[in-house]
Write a protein that holds these residues in place. Structure first.
Motif, PDB file in Angstrom:
ATOM      1  N   ILE A 185      -3.708  -9.833  13.731  1.00 46.96           N
ATOM      2  CA  ILE A 185      -2.821  -8.808  13.190  1.00 46.96           C
ATOM      3  C   ILE A 185      -2.082  -9.397  11.997  1.00 46.96           C
ATOM      4  N   SER A 186      -2.216  -8.747  10.825  1.00 48.60           N
ATOM      5  CA  SER A 186      -1.536  -9.190   9.609  1.00 48.60           C
ATOM      6  C   SER A 186      -0.550  -8.114   9.171  1.00 48.60           C
ATOM      7  N   LEU A 187       0.627  -8.544   8.782  1.00 47.09           N
ATOM      8  CA  LEU A 187       1.651  -7.625   8.308  1.00 47.09           C
ATOM      9  C   LEU A 187       1.665  -7.676   6.782  1.00 47.09           C
ATOM     10  N   PRO A 188       1.244  -6.596   6.110  1.00 49.48           N
ATOM     11  CA  PRO A 188       1.140  -6.605   4.652  1.00 49.48           C
ATOM     12  C   PRO A 188       2.500  -6.685   3.965  1.00 49.48           C
ATOM     13  N   ARG A 189       2.449  -6.881   2.657  1.00 51.27           N
ATOM     14  CA  ARG A 189       3.684  -7.086   1.890  1.00 51.27           C
ATOM     15  C   ARG A 189       4.643  -5.907   2.022  1.00 51.27           C
ATOM     16  N   ASN A 190       4.119  -4.703   2.113  1.00 50.34           N
ATOM     17  CA  ASN A 190       4.968  -3.511   2.205  1.00 50.34           C
ATOM     18  C   ASN A 190       5.300  -3.111   3.639  1.00 50.34           C
ATOM     19  N   TYR A 191       4.931  -3.930   4.623  1.00 49.13           N
ATOM     20  CA  TYR A 191       5.296  -3.664   6.018  1.00 49.13           C
ATOM     21  C   TYR A 191       6.819  -3.722   6.139  1.00 49.13           C
ATOM     22  N   PRO A 192       7.463  -2.804   6.869  1.00 47.30           N
ATOM     23  CA  PRO A 192       6.876  -1.819   7.779  1.00 47.30           C
ATOM     24  C   PRO A 192       6.589  -0.445   7.160  1.00 47.30           C
ATOM     25  N   ARG A 193       6.707  -0.318   5.839  1.00 48.49           N
ATOM     26  CA  ARG A 193       6.367   0.979   5.252  1.00 48.49           C
ATOM     27  C   ARG A 193       4.879   1.258   5.360  1.00 48.49           C
ATOM     28  N   THR A 194       4.069   0.211   5.344  1.00 48.06           N
ATOM     29  CA  THR A 194       2.640   0.351   5.572  1.00 48.06           C
ATOM     30  C   THR A 194       2.292  -0.318   6.903  1.00 48.06           C
ATOM     31  N   PRO A 195       1.270   0.174   7.599  1.00 49.74           N
ATOM     32  CA  PRO A 195       0.993  -0.313   8.953  1.00 49.74           C
ATOM     33  C   PRO A 195       0.386  -1.704   8.968  1.00 49.74           C
TER      34      PRO A 195
END
Length: 217
Positions: A65-75
């Protein structure tokens, strides 16, 4: 990195550590970042995979599971590191849902992935794997493959029903015996002794890990 994102990542990591502490079927293999932005988890859940054109059972799964730069706005971006045969899993992605909100927790995604692996959750209308979707439609009467609950519930306080209630005696006073009730797991019939004033709504069976609902008891 913004302070808001740092706080969110730190909070997610704390909740994840607590979740894997409580759930015997999920473990944290490794993390990357400070605070972590990438996780590898292991699930021990009955599922299936395709091997030599045959469907075979499998129990151990590794998920990234990777959290992208715009997380949590993006899943979160989720993918399998071990093969599994499921309508909503492809080599590059796990379809954890079409709708994501910033208020959804990382723990909810981890629970959802476990439910997918167990075939407690599957969608054959818009699959990532069409062959698996056809197989699932033909074998739906066999699901779920694993009935384990992915909820992070505490275990019952005691597995023994043989020992008598404990009492405390002093030369001056004797305390009243503590009152208990017997709980029987509806799945495996394991027996537990619970205090009559036990206030939890659900407990996890230590034998089969079934979640037992106490709200109607």
């Amino acid at each position: 990195m913004s302070n808001v994102r740092l706080r969110r990542l730190a909070a997610d990591y704390d909740k994840l550590k607590e979740y894997v502490r409580l759930h015997p079927r999920v473990s944290l293999l490794q993390v990357s970042g400070d605070p972590p932005e990438k996780f590898q988890l292991q699930y021990v859940i009955r599922s299936v995979r395709m091997q030599n054109q045959e469907i075979v059972p499998i129990q151990n799964h590794t998920v990234e599971i990777s959290l992208p730069r715009n997380y949590p706005r993006t899943p979160p971006q989720c993918r399998m590191l071990t093969p599994v045969f499921h309508p909503n899993i492809a080599p590059h992605a796990i379809c954890v849902g079409d709708h994501w909100s910033a208020g959804e927790s990382l723990q909810s995604i981890i629970i959802r992935i476990g439910e997918i692996l167990a075939y407690q959750s599957y969608n054959i209308k818009s699959p990532l794997n069409g062959e698996a979707a056809r197989w699932a439609e033909e074998h739906c009467q066999q699901f779920p493959l694993d009935r384990v609950s992915l909820l992070p519930e505490e275990e019952p306080p005691s597995t023994s029903v043989k020992s008598p209630p404990q009492t405390t005696t002093t030369p001056q006073t004797r305390s009243a015996p503590r009152e208990y009730t017997i709980l029987v797991c509806p799945n495996c019939e394991a027996r537990y002794r619970l205090p009559k004033n036990f206030d939890k709504k659900k407990v996890r069976c230590k034998q089969c890990e079934e979640i037992i609902d106490l709200s109607g008891a």
